[in-house]
Design a protein around this motif. Structure first.
Motif, PDB file in Angstrom:
ATOM      1  N   PRO A 124     -13.705 -21.670   1.827  1.00 24.21           N
ATOM      2  CA  PRO A 124     -14.714 -20.826   2.488  1.00 24.21           C
ATOM      3  C   PRO A 124     -14.305 -20.429   3.900  1.00 24.21           C
ATOM      4  O   PRO A 124     -14.598 -19.320   4.348  1.00 24.21           O
ATOM      5  N   GLU A 125     -13.591 -21.350   4.598  1.00 27.60           N
ATOM      6  CA  GLU A 125     -13.277 -21.042   5.992  1.00 27.60           C
ATOM      7  C   GLU A 125     -12.291 -19.880   6.135  1.00 27.60           C
ATOM      8  O   GLU A 125     -12.115 -19.341   7.224  1.00 27.60           O
ATOM      9  N   LYS A 173     -13.526 -18.638  12.656  1.00 22.61           N
ATOM     10  CA  LYS A 173     -13.763 -20.012  13.098  1.00 22.61           C
ATOM     11  C   LYS A 173     -13.210 -20.225  14.509  1.00 22.61           C
ATOM     12  O   LYS A 173     -12.427 -19.421  15.016  1.00 22.61           O
ATOM     13  N   SER A 174     -13.633 -21.300  15.108  1.00 24.21           N
ATOM     14  CA  SER A 174     -13.212 -21.623  16.471  1.00 24.21           C
ATOM     15  C   SER A 174     -11.691 -21.789  16.532  1.00 24.21           C
ATOM     16  O   SER A 174     -11.065 -22.265  15.583  1.00 24.21           O
ATOM     17  N   ALA A 175     -11.112 -21.442  17.652  1.00 29.99           N
ATOM     18  CA  ALA A 175      -9.670 -21.623  17.849  1.00 29.99           C
ATOM     19  C   ALA A 175      -9.327 -23.093  18.081  1.00 29.99           C
ATOM     20  O   ALA A 175      -8.176 -23.494  17.976  1.00 29.99           O
ATOM     21  N   ALA A 176     -10.321 -23.899  18.387  1.00 35.93           N
ATOM     22  CA  ALA A 176     -10.053 -25.316  18.660  1.00 35.93           C
ATOM     23  C   ALA A 176     -10.246 -26.170  17.408  1.00 35.93           C
ATOM     24  O   ALA A 176     -10.951 -25.767  16.479  1.00 35.93           O
ATOM     25  N   ASP A 177      -9.664 -27.352  17.425  1.00 35.70           N
ATOM     26  CA  ASP A 177      -9.710 -28.237  16.258  1.00 35.70           C
ATOM     27  C   ASP A 177     -11.020 -29.027  16.233  1.00 35.70           C
ATOM     28  O   ASP A 177     -11.320 -29.776  17.180  1.00 35.70           O
ATOM     29  N   PRO A 178     -11.828 -28.902  15.172  1.00 37.72           N
ATOM     30  CA  PRO A 178     -13.132 -29.574  15.131  1.00 37.72           C
ATOM     31  C   PRO A 178     -13.023 -31.089  15.293  1.00 37.72           C
ATOM     32  O   PRO A 178     -13.834 -31.692  16.016  1.00 37.72           O
ATOM     33  N   ALA A 179     -12.041 -31.708  14.659  1.00 34.72           N
ATOM     34  CA  ALA A 179     -11.940 -33.166  14.742  1.00 34.72           C
ATOM     35  C   ALA A 179     -11.701 -33.611  16.186  1.00 34.72           C
ATOM     36  O   ALA A 179     -12.334 -34.546  16.690  1.00 34.72           O
ATOM     37  N   TYR A 229     -19.114 -18.156  15.131  1.00 34.89           N
ATOM     38  CA  TYR A 229     -18.032 -18.485  14.207  1.00 34.89           C
ATOM     39  C   TYR A 229     -18.125 -19.967  13.854  1.00 34.89           C
ATOM     40  O   TYR A 229     -18.804 -20.736  14.547  1.00 34.89           O
ATOM     41  N   LEU A 230     -17.425 -20.370  12.789  1.00 35.02           N
ATOM     42  CA  LEU A 230     -17.462 -21.760  12.337  1.00 35.02           C
ATOM     43  C   LEU A 230     -17.022 -22.701  13.460  1.00 35.02           C
ATOM     44  O   LEU A 230     -16.076 -22.392  14.201  1.00 35.02           O
ATOM     45  N   SER A 231     -17.690 -23.825  13.585  1.00 37.05           N
ATOM     46  CA  SER A 231     -17.460 -24.813  14.645  1.00 37.05           C
ATOM     47  C   SER A 231     -17.827 -24.285  16.035  1.00 37.05           C
ATOM     48  O   SER A 231     -17.528 -24.919  17.043  1.00 37.05           O
TER      49      SER A 231
END
Lengths: 321, 321, 321, 321, 321, 321
Positions: free
Chosen positions: E98-99, E104-110, E158-160
């Motif tokens: 889906p992503e 989505k965000s340019a940064a890493d969610p974790a 956007y996502l995250s």
């Protein structure tokens, strides 16, 4: 004949004059002695008065909104002149001239009315001229126009203020239409004449300027449409489009919904009428505002306009110029 | 010399003329053949054009905002006239007269400027007269005033529109001040002259009327205070109070915070200037509004004023009057 | 008699029916062949049509706002049904029933009018009853009330919509007054009856619902005060206070200045009338809103109310319930 | 040297100190004996005073806005401490330190000014550094900045309040810019330094904080553009785009038209400056609000913000923390 | 695995990739041949596609909101790249990530989530720390926070994006609290963490970012109070006053009634939270706005903020800095 | 048992009764003698009192917000009745009935509560009925509902005012739903029951009606969502969509953002609930407004509604009708 006015009373002066009772309160001193505090009014302004002796007796003889004859002596109390009353008694309204108790226009109503009629009789459109003449022929309306105030507080809040404002606006219209082509001068003059005519029913002004119930519940815009609508119906062959344009000037002349116009100005003449009406009212209001304190270049705060105004010279110098 | 204008092109007419390219889009037919869609502009309006042959080749030779010479034939497409282009080629800006590509005032700039100077030289206050003369002596400013538009869209949106509006306002001021005592005529004339002078920096108008970056970020109110402030500093003994009053006219002339005035009008002259400026702009804007559809008594909707306007006679009859 | 409606036309169907021409544009193909694009209207909605053959000839025979007979075949174009026209010709307005071309109330006007009269004849105040009867006796007014729409777009925008809304409001008033003591039931019923009566002059609806010039420049509030004022004048001994209260209901029923009421509701009855009028209009408007897309629980966006509405079940299920 | 402050005077205390006369009213007792009511002011607050003996004599020797030496005794009247005056006499303004009579910042102006200069000298952009240095070199401006208040009432309404707020804002900017890439730190620091600099001309604060005429008619936004514009003109090769960006920070820093910004913030830096300026002012204002009543967790109502504020602990405990 | 993105497709390129069908319309040519127009979406943007051959057949196999595999060739049409489709077929949602179809965000969610937890675990107030830990222990909530968007359009759409904004705000809070004494750092951090947590229920984002029914009818402010209220109830001895202060931060964080806060910020922390939340959102939104046209210093118009923004250098240069 | 009420005390009457001390100020006469000024309150209104003898002694024995027994004699002072106190002493709160000191509904709470339960038990939807029963089973909630006021000032500002308003609204809903098809009667009844239930926590009313800290910081809308959310969670199988619709009624029932609703009404039931709630509150408020002055047809000015109201007959006649 009223000879002594509230605004002219000085410290220590002997007082004997007629006033309108604007407020009347009973008091009791710590020693249990009753007294009266009065607010007395005439067209020059207000003054406070105290009855220390025989307060109960004298108080029975009059009430708020009565005219009274007051005798006593002025003194200073907390920086303000006050009357210490020796005698106060009700006088019949028929014995006083109401205009002594309300502020009035500095100009002569009869002269203003004549000037207004000369201007309006220059209208060439026969239907509009007929409408104007049918108003002139309505004695009750003309009499009311002669003395009605322009407002309760905002601008022209004095007897004949409506006439003063209407005339000034008509003269302003005459000048402004010369600057632009394509403006219907006759229509604009009729609008200037009738735009506030409903105020003769909106205000009562026999003792103090106040709204009538009708003024409060219907407003002068709607009331003047009723009046003008009936006058137009009585004129043969008045063109319906012209009737609509005249009424549109009336209903839109406040210029915005929030000022009580149910319709925005949607003709060139309606836009001009609203603008000049507003300007003439503001000029008069600003010129008449008292200064904040003696000698200040700033006026007191005008609540409806939300500001004070700056004058190059303080107001009291105006006379010299 | 431009002889053919977009608004005059009729169905089937042969076309050979100069235009400004307002838009240029590449397209491809279902059969894979490239073509060009152009929007061409001059002071009379816009017209669409299509290049079906050699589109790629010809498209390389010019860009948006270039001046071009266009040859082809007019035809009707979906009820509108369109040019089917045979040839289109860039021409140097030096070869065209910019004023052919932007709408301009119907009045003569030189005559307007002279009339404006005559009015302003009637000022009796020596300081204000010196300020006015120092502006007249500033050639760059005067040249800009000669051609600057009055706005991008709202009112006077054409070359010399600023001058046309300024002159009309000055003449209106001259009439209105006669109706009231106690108004400082000289101060009001200076306010009328300078109230929009910052617009010469607020707009660019070499190809189309648009905001400059400075115009967008600072606005003409603030920019004209800077200009006037520097001119006043250069005049010996200019009274500080008078300087303050002139600048107050500039910063308050939009009349309300929501229209970008950082201060409300707080002098009689500032109140009058705002009112007459607003009125003059509205009168011109309403008169120039096209009707909703041919023969209608209603104009198109004016977005800034939030309404359409009704005219007793449709606009095209104005010429006869 | 109209038998075919725009909303019922399906892909490939043969078409022969009467429509109102809402738009008519001439086009030219790339090969230089002229054609016509039409927008056709009836009370069920709109449909587009194209004339590819003999377009010029046929186009001469009719114009926008004419009624026409159209023959041809339906096809799908970009997901929408369109008519490919073989023949189109003007028909005289006298040959068609205007109500076929405008949406109308689902309820029977005659039955609604009778129910309305029964309710209003329950009024006990003799002056108010006389006012109501004088309206019933005015055939022109009653005829207009039978068919006038309730609005152009906001709520009840169809023929007899005004009557439908007025009746629903009267029935609502009857119920609500039972919940409170001290409310003047008769006055409120008269207000409910007359509050929108000016709409019979505010809208034209012979071909499409639109504002009349009078409607746009004066508005139904002011026009209905004129009408009611004249009816009251013709009734002997109508109490002036009661007349004022009736008119106050009319001028204040929009409830706020920004909605065109020149006065706020200032009596208990005026507050109730505004509230119930607003509620009845909103309920009908929300119930009639189409869903955003088939099967969605959300309606399309209602511009005047500034939102979409959520329904527990999508609208098409309503019929089952 | 002032040693006794209004806020410290207790019931029964003997009083001998210097005050500013904020109000002076003459009164007369019922027995006809004149007395004086005074409002006395110093930086700690106000106190009322009464002169019962030799009131007329002593009253001649001073006026409102004079500094006076007052001797007498404190007593409680209607729950408030009041001075019963034995002697009151005018003292020359040169004999008192103005800052004793106005509230002032708790921080040391010299130290704050030094800290501010250190921060601003960290600017690397040479043009902006030159602008900052040209302000530092302007002794009159720096002296004014040292003592000017931040406002009349809203926030930082005390001597050196402008400097306190400016420094706090600069320190806040330094922190916030570290959180975001792509923000022009130097430009933002200059904006923080100059955004309220016009307040040194907007307020008079020799005896009480008040608006100057210029402050009222032009406002600090416009006045500081004038000042900065002239300083920039005097710096060689100052880039015009940078000048525009600096001025844009000034004219837009109130963030909205209704707060007197003629332009909205239209750069990233302008958006940040407005936000942090607003936040710093609010934090200081909320922290300084007195509680509604002793021990309450709620502050008094803040008119400009339209609300009271809740504190976890009442304000008087702050000192302990 | 998706390898081809809409934004990367160039004229003439062969296409074979996965997309989300955002729109699907049937059309018919003048020759009666059916075709399909599709709008295809992935996280890089949108592209149009046409199916000319076997349109009816292929159209039966998929619908709007399906994922499809598309094969064909790109071409230019009216200046835009379009896909001429040879083959299109539905693919099961389980086969795509889906992503790939949402920005989505340019940064890493974790990494962001870990940094957020480190910051929040610095809280010293044991009750607030317990609240934070109870959120960390709620896997469903944490998973949702990992991917939820910050908004549908205004900022962080956007996502995250929610996580990115929350983290940035917490870091900003850490810096700002150092500038002021007397601010409750722990309370403010909890407010920063939870102020938008209801957005995990307000938006659906499996195929496109949209409001859920609950989001539209209740809003994230109210939903997050429900969530937080239940978490607090489950913590032993959570002080009621502290619970109230936490919830107040949530309900007031939009700062004004018109932005959907049922209460104004009434604590120092609530004022700061609203201000910094608003600032962080604006900074991100402005930085991400595309320029008006390539090379322009102005961004496109931002509808929610009502303006365009000026950048010293156009956006595409940012990468170099 | 309280037998003497403030509103009934007449000039010269001997006084012996219980009151709540609303204010207590110490004063000192010119002769240096201390006295006390008190404001005494009970459910009938306020009265002023003075302690001239042994003021210091007696003043030590009680404080603001205490209940006291007062003995003395009434006299007139400045037109108002005042008590000259001989003796005043604190009485324990357990000795007085709180409801004697606060205004209360004219209707019987027990009877109202029973009627309310009968109406709500007519609900047929089993989930909604379960929700209603779970509220009835919550004794604390029901007890609070029995006595909570409806507001601090706007409408129903007296004990049991919330119950009175809720019952009146439910009865109004029952009537109105009969006028329209397609309205969810059960949902609307639940909304009517719960829409203000949070007010039991929003107000404190043990001595005077005031906002609690929670009421001020969270508001009844948010608090009642918390309460209802927890009750719903405890009901097995409560449909999530129905839960959402119930909560939507609560959060939207103020009808507009500026009145503290974080969401606009977006279902038919939410629109109706807001409208009827508003109407019921207004009707009660207008009916209870005192007239401007005895005998006037106008009420005093209602600040929240921004107007006075006109009544056909003055309020005191209502009883006769």
């Amino acid at each position: 004949m009223k000879t002594l006015y509230a605004a002219d009373i000085r410290d220590s002066q002997l007082v004997d004059g007629f006033f309108l009772v604007a407020a009347k309160h009973h008091g009791v001193t710590k020693n249990g002695i009753g007294y009266l505090t009065l607010k007395l009014l005439d067209r020059s302004g207000e003054i406070e008065a105290r009855v220390w002796e025989r307060a109960e007796d004298m108080g029975r003889g009059f009430d708020r909104n009565d005219f009274v004859r007051v005798r006593g002596q002025a003194l200073l109390y907390q920086g303000k002149v006050q009357i210490r009353v020796q005698d106060v008694a009700r006088v019949d309204a028929s014995k006083v001239a109401p205009e002594d108790f309300l502020p009035k226009s500095a100009a002569d109503p009869a002269a203003m009315l004549e000037e207004l009629q000369v201007i309006l009789r220059s209208i060439r459109n026969p239907h509009l001229l007929a409408l104007v003449e049918s108003c002139f022929a309505d004695e009750e309306l003309m009499n009311a126009l002669r003395s009605a105030p322009g407002a309760k507080t905002i601008h022209h809040p004095y007897l004949s203020g409506l006439l003063e404002h209407t005339l000034s606006l008509l003269k302003l219209i005459l000048r402004v239409v010369e600057n632009y082509e394509g403006v219907d001068r006759d229509l604009l003059l009729v609008g200037g004449f009738l735009h506030d005519i409903g105020k003769v029913y909106e205000f009562s002004y026999d003792r103090a300027i106040d709204y009538t119930d009708e003024g409060q519940l219907l407003g002068h815009l709607v009331m003047e449409v009723e009046v003008v609508s009936k006058k137009i119906d009585a004129i043969a062959d008045f063109p319906p489009e012209l009737a609509m344009l005249v009424k549109h000037l009336l209903v839109s002349h406040h210029g915005a919904y929030e000022f009580g116009s149910p319709k925005l100005p949607q003709t060139l003449e309606a836009v001009i009428l609203h603008s000049l009406d507003d300007l003439d009212g503001k000029i008069q209001a600003i010129k008449n505002l008292p200064e904040k304190e003696p000698g200040s270049k700033w006026t007191v705060f005008h609540r409806a306009y939300g500001r004070s105004f700056y004058r190059q010279k303080p107001a009291q110098d105006d006379g010299d110029a």
